[in-house]
Design a protein around this motif. Sequence first.
Motif, short mmCIF file in Angstrom:
data_model
loop_
_atom_site.label_atom_id
_atom_site.label_comp_id
_atom_site.label_asym_id
_atom_site.label_seq_id
_atom_site.Cartn_x
_atom_site.Cartn_y
_atom_site.Cartn_z
N HIS A 127 -5.55 8.12 0.72
CA HIS A 127 -5.94 6.72 0.49
C HIS A 127 -5.14 6.12 -0.66
O HIS A 127 -4.45 6.83 -1.39
CB HIS A 127 -7.44 6.63 0.15
N ASP A 161 -6.34 3.52 -3.92
CA ASP A 161 -7.63 3.17 -4.50
C ASP A 161 -8.03 1.73 -4.20
O ASP A 161 -7.20 0.81 -4.29
CB ASP A 161 -7.62 3.39 -6.01
N HIS A 201 -2.65 8.77 -2.16
CA HIS A 201 -2.93 10.08 -2.74
C HIS A 201 -4.09 10.75 -2.04
O HIS A 201 -4.84 10.11 -1.30
CB HIS A 201 -3.15 10.00 -4.25
N ARG A 244 -11.43 8.80 -14.49
CA ARG A 244 -10.43 7.91 -13.89
C ARG A 244 -10.64 6.47 -14.36
O ARG A 244 -11.78 6.00 -14.42
CB ARG A 244 -10.52 7.94 -12.38
FE LIG Z 1 -8.25 7.80 -5.41
#
Ligand SMILES: [Fe+2]
Length: 353
Positions: free
Chosen positions: A157, A159, A316, A330
């Motif tokens: 995907h 983000d 990723h 994150r």
């Molecule tokens: Fe991600």
Amino acid sequence: MPSATIDHAQDAIVGGHPDSRPRLAKPLTYAGTLDSFQQFDVTPVIGREFSGLHLRDLLKGSDEQMRDLALTISQRGVVFLRGQGDATPMEMKDFMLRLTEASGCPASSDLHVHPLTEEGSELGDQVSVISSAKQKKGGGLTHQLSDVSRFASTGWHSDITFEKVPSDYAMLKIHTLPPTGGDTLWASGYEIYDRLSPPMKAFLETLTATHDASFFHDEAERLGNPLRKDKRGSPLNQGGDLRAVHPLIRTNPVTGWKSVYVNKGFTKRINDVTKDESDVLLAYLFNLVTQNHDAQVRFKWSAGDLAIWDNRSTFHCATYDYSADRAGDRVCSLGEAPYLDLNSKSRREALGL
Ligand SMILES: [Fe+2]
Ligand SMILES: O=C(O)CCC(=O)C(=O)O
């Protein structure tokens, strides 16, 4: 939901939103401020690893250095900084704000608040905790609770592409790791674009696609925290409609290069073609990402390593091949509403490859 066919005759810039335009008049140029640091390209196509470059020093450094780093991340897709164990979530947030600002994000773009982030969470709204404990509860992109593909490649995907204003950059620091396993893979959207034939490139540039994370509504209900409907980092990212229409090929304003912008995680439909045509085209584009390991880089983490990537031009995928604890933090910044500049170039074209 409305779909906008791209009209080539109208303008060289298609897509985008007047309230979310990049502030760069032209792509960045490299000023050489990172040359003294040890570094190497992890593969010819994607990834650069630095040693001796510390988040804390970068935070104290010049805007010029921050711009050079933004350009390096955007050109190489993902940058790895080893040994950042002492970087705090607060420093990560400060850094991401400097990075997105230095690279000319719209004034209306801030750090993202994920729709599933619990209000009042420990590290603040703008830090997402990535953890194997959470993953074990099921859900997420790999939908572990439902009857879907168990291929490891299901998780590829970019983000938050379901937001009207999606991410420019994201940073992940992993602080807890199993003895082996838990690698992360990235793939280059520039390279996927470059693998298309000229007529296919031209056709895909006329199209938009719908990105949809409506499944987060069920997820929020199951987890028992209400979905975040307040401003998620941009005035354009509010409310419960987790769908967005973006150009299928987008230009990265920092490099000026074109990238394929559909991903297995969130892109459900290519607009204005039949469902069957959409299914075939999406499957082909997803296959280009998952089947070409020469467009990918695989990173083996040590605790305290940090990755920063450009979500506009990469994909990723996490690897769930371990049972011990794995956890990290994150932070994701928001860029511009995606657009295509028909006059922009492909990476290979721009680099003369
Ligand atoms: Fe991600
Ligand atoms: O856990 C990982 O390796 C990647 C998680 C992820 O998709 C992200 O941080 O955006």
